[in-house]
Motif scaffolding. Sequence first.
Motif, PDB file in Angstrom:
ATOM      1  N   LYS A 202      37.273  43.575  49.221  1.00  0.00           N
ATOM      2  CA  LYS A 202      37.923  42.683  48.284  1.00  0.00           C
ATOM      3  C   LYS A 202      38.283  44.504  47.232  1.00  0.00           C
ATOM      4  N   LEU A 203      40.134  43.661  46.727  1.00  0.00           N
ATOM      5  CA  LEU A 203      40.177  44.203  46.085  1.00  0.00           C
ATOM      6  C   LEU A 203      40.631  43.503  44.714  1.00  0.00           C
ATOM      7  N   TYR A 204      40.167  44.323  43.665  1.00  0.00           N
ATOM      8  CA  TYR A 204      40.380  43.503  42.060  1.00  0.00           C
ATOM      9  C   TYR A 204      41.495  44.308  41.398  1.00  0.00           C
ATOM     10  N   LYS A 205      41.794  43.631  40.889  1.00  0.00           N
ATOM     11  CA  LYS A 205      42.807  44.345  39.032  1.00  0.00           C
ATOM     12  C   LYS A 205      41.617  44.851  38.733  1.00  0.00           C
ATOM     13  N   MET A 206      42.124  45.315  37.635  1.00  0.00           N
ATOM     14  CA  MET A 206      41.562  46.252  36.464  1.00  0.00           C
ATOM     15  C   MET A 206      40.475  45.118  35.102  1.00  0.00           C
ATOM     16  N   ASN A 207      41.307  44.410  35.317  1.00  0.00           N
ATOM     17  CA  ASN A 207      40.593  43.364  34.568  1.00  0.00           C
ATOM     18  C   ASN A 207      39.562  42.448  35.753  1.00  0.00           C
ATOM     19  N   THR A 208      39.350  42.801  36.384  1.00  0.00           N
ATOM     20  CA  THR A 208      38.225  42.620  37.978  1.00  0.00           C
ATOM     21  C   THR A 208      38.862  41.206  38.066  1.00  0.00           C
ATOM     22  N   GLN A 209      39.622  39.964  37.423  1.00  0.00           N
ATOM     23  CA  GLN A 209      39.840  39.813  38.677  1.00  0.00           C
ATOM     24  C   GLN A 209      40.508  39.271  39.778  1.00  0.00           C
ATOM     25  N   LEU A 210      40.370  38.920  40.989  1.00  0.00           N
ATOM     26  CA  LEU A 210      40.146  39.244  42.005  1.00  0.00           C
ATOM     27  C   LEU A 210      41.276  39.604  42.636  1.00  0.00           C
ATOM     28  N   TYR A 211      42.000  40.280  43.467  1.00  0.00           N
ATOM     29  CA  TYR A 211      43.975  40.136  43.879  1.00  0.00           C
ATOM     30  C   TYR A 211      44.207  39.520  45.263  1.00  0.00           C
TER      31      TYR A 211
END
Length: 112
Positions: A43-52
């Motif tokens: 899983k890759l998340y943006k820095m704001n912890t939103q799943l990318y």
Amino acid sequence: MKRIIYLIAILFAFAACSKSDEGKIIGTASADGGSIVSGITVKLYKMNTQLYTTTTTDSEGNFTLSGIESGNYYIGATVESGSIVYDTGNNNQIVYVSGEIVKEVTLSLSER
């Protein structure tokens, strides 16, 4: 005729100077001391912890995430084997992705 040649020259110069703003992450993941390698969800998340985006590992534990916008991300992984869950826990790696650069990552999962 000069205008057409000039226009073509400008288009070629623009195409040569343009760079992709998309990067790529490749890597491997394993759990249980290397006995589990396939089917691990990365899983890759943006820095704001939103799943990318997500992907799964192949039979050798390899994965690829392509077309990623430039920026900082968290990357982690998880897999279930029977009733046991393996994951990277709170040890998600921070990854910087930049256009046309391939970032290599190794993920080791632990039993939770």
